[in-house]
Write an enzyme that holds these catalytic residues in place. Structure first.
Site, PDB file in Angstrom:
ATOM      1  CE  LYS A   1      -1.785   3.050   2.044  1.00  0.00           C
ATOM      2  NZ  LYS A   1      -1.739   4.537   1.769  1.00  0.00           N
TER       3      LYS A   1
ATOM      4  CD  GLU B   1      12.464   4.164   9.262  1.00  0.00           C
ATOM      5  OE1 GLU B   1      11.859   5.189   9.658  1.00  0.00           O
ATOM      6  OE2 GLU B   1      13.077   4.098   8.191  1.00  0.00           O
TER       7      GLU B   1
ATOM      8  CB  CYS C   1      12.530   8.696   9.740  1.00  0.00           C
ATOM      9  SG  CYS C   1      10.852   8.413   9.140  1.00  0.00           S
TER      10      CYS C   1
ATOM     11  CD  GLU D   1       9.516  12.710  12.241  1.00  0.00           C
ATOM     12  OE1 GLU D   1      10.426  12.171  11.593  1.00  0.00           O
ATOM     13  OE2 GLU D   1       8.491  12.105  12.612  1.00  0.00           O
TER      14      GLU D   1
END
Length: 510
Positions: free
Chosen positions: A186, A261, A295, A396
């Site tokens: 996906k 992750e 990330c 973040e």
């Protein structure tokens, strides 16, 4: 339906299908999502919004392929040769994939070329692991032979993000194929185009139908249906921490194995013995590569007081000199972020930094010359005088955005680096070898770079701790996690056995 941005649409935008059983098929409802070029906001394709029934069709295709003689009983060496053939096919289509990925996710062509040219190595490395793997014979007490058997885990669901569409997918696909598993991918609704292209390339190269399926759609609908499917044996997801928590809980209901992750807030500790100009060059790369949408973005620079002022001044100047523009044009060094929503997120954090008392020394705005381009551009942004309790230190951002914080000794630097709910990556800049290893051991994270940034290899494990996820990708760790392990215990003795006679003194783990 639009994934993001202005409502305009080009009449010649291609309409794609889902990829199931070796070919594109229409979705159940016919509902489509617009895919946009983030550099100008134009619609470049339309993709199906897959329903629960569509996802079920894809998962069952993967299940049939897994259990088929063609794939499930393929000889190990035959499979390894096929995986190497897929790598060759990938390599032969690199030019078209470079362009398509750049147009779809907005990374400058120079970045895309540098990254995609390494991806065939993922498949070759995992083909090598498949050829070299051996099951264990385990020494145990008594007259027994104990050995293990490994069997492929089954159907793997892969949910991939927009920032590195092909790279993150390939690091998952390679162990899937080499182990004998099958998959349903996906992709992000923002960046599905190279995923669909690679499926066609691999089918033409001889990958059996049903081994690699693709469902397109939104996370809360299509992604949810995939994660919850009870025929899924393993979930691999790269994305934000909140998405990982939701998806992990969904897959956990039927005890699917998981590799997640998730988010990061990478600390970069710069000691005064390291060249300031070189530290700034690494800082700019770590913070602004991929428009900061990684990330492992170098988002928290923790810099010694002796070089702090010089570092801030030079990083601000470096950020202001970066060339922003059309990612397909030679010379462009920074492209757009993926969507207007993401740009507003970055600008909101600019306001947060100012409100909390940090000093904006570079960027923080939409580039004036690109304001009317329709693209989602934002200047590379640097904040100085950032304290550990500020939002821009803790949260973040996921954009071309970094902060600089002062420290005075090694103990303080380590405390600042670990003052985060995340633990994916960290970087250290020093010429003191003992200090480098000492600090690397002390920082709470899964990956550390000493005098480098964002360097990875198919053989090196990748993953985080704390809110940055669970499990490891790359290396033998990832390959081995695509198998179930069975222990076989054989009694090689020929003596009589009767537990209910003469059991006194026996020792047995039963």
């Amino acid at each position: 339906m639009s994934a993001a941005g202005k409502p305009n649409a080009t009449n010649d935008a291609e309409t794609h299908g889902l990829y199931i059983d070796g070919g594109e098929v229409a979705g159940e409802t016919g509902e489509l999502i617009d895919v946009r070029n983030p550099a100008n906001g134009d619609v470049i394709a339309r993709i199906p919004h897959a329903t629960d029934a569509d996802v079920d069709r894809a998962v069952m295709s993967a299940r049939r392929a897994f259990e088929s003689d063609e794939w499930g009983k393929m000889e190990l060496r035959t499979r390894a040769r096929l995986v190497n053939k897929l790598a060759d096919a990938f390599e032969s289509h690199l030019d078209e994939l470079y362009h398509l990925e750049t147009v779809n996710n907005g990374r400058p062509l120079t970045e895309t070329r540098a990254q995609l040219r390494r991806l065939p190595d993922f498949f070759r490395y995992n083909a090598g692991l498949a050829l070299s793997r051996r099951d264990a014979v385990i020494p145990v007490e008594g007259d027994y032979l104990n050995y293990t058997l490994r069997r492929p885990i089954g159907v793997v669901g892969n949910c991939t993000p927009f920032n590195h569409p092909l790279m993150i997918m390939c690091k998952s696909l390679a162990p899937v194929f080499a182990s004998g598993c099958t998959t349903v991918v996906k992709p992000s609704e923002y960046t599905p185009l190279t995923t669909l292209a690679l499926a066609r390339i691999f089918t033409e190269a001889g990958l059996p139908d049903g081994v690699f399926n693709i469902v397109t759609g939104l996370g809360p609908t299509t992604g949810k249906a995939l994660c919850e499917h009870d025929n899924l044996n393993k979930l691999v997801l790269t994305g934000g921490t909140e998405a990982g928590q939701i998806a992990g809980a969904q897959a956990g209901r039927h005890f699917a194995h998981q590799t997640l992750e998730l988010g990061g807030k990478t600390p970069v500790v710069v000691f005064p013995d390291f060249d300031v100009d070189q530290a700034v060059n690494y800082a700019a790369f770590g913070a602004f590569i991929g428009a900061g949408q990684t990330c492992v973005c170098g988002s928290r620079h923790i810099v010694h007081a002796d070089i702090y002022d010089s570092f801030v001044e030079k990083l601000a100047a470096k950020a202001k000199a970066i060339k922003i523009g059309d990612p397909t044009k030679p010379g462009t060094q920074l492209g757009p972020v993926i969507s207007e929503k993401q740009r507003q997120r970055v600008l909101n954090y600019v306001r947060a930094g100012i409100e909390d008392g940090a000093k904006l020394v570079a960027g923080g705005e939409i580039p004036g010359e690109l304001a009317e381009s329709g693209g989602y551009f934002v200047q590379p942004t640097v904040f100085a005088d950032v304290e550990a309790n500020m939002r821009i230190f803790q949260e973040e951002v996921f954009g071309p955005f970094t902060s600089v914080t002062k420290f005075h000794d090694e103990k303080e630097a380590i405390a600042l680096a670990n003052n985060s709910p995340f633990g994916l990556a960290a970087a250290i800049r020093t010429r003191d070898v003992a200090r480098a290893h000492r600090v690397a051991a002390a920082i709470e994270c899964g990956i550390v770079w000493i005098n480098d940034h964002h360097r990875l290899d198919p053989a090196s494990p990748w993953g985080g701790v704390k809110l940055s996820g669970i499990g490891r990708e790359f290396g033998p760790e990832s390959f081995e996690d695509h198998f179930e392990v069975k222990s076989v215990m054989v009694n090689t003795g020929d003596g009589p056995f009767d537990w209910y006679e003469g059991t006194s003194g026996q020792a047995r783990l039963n």
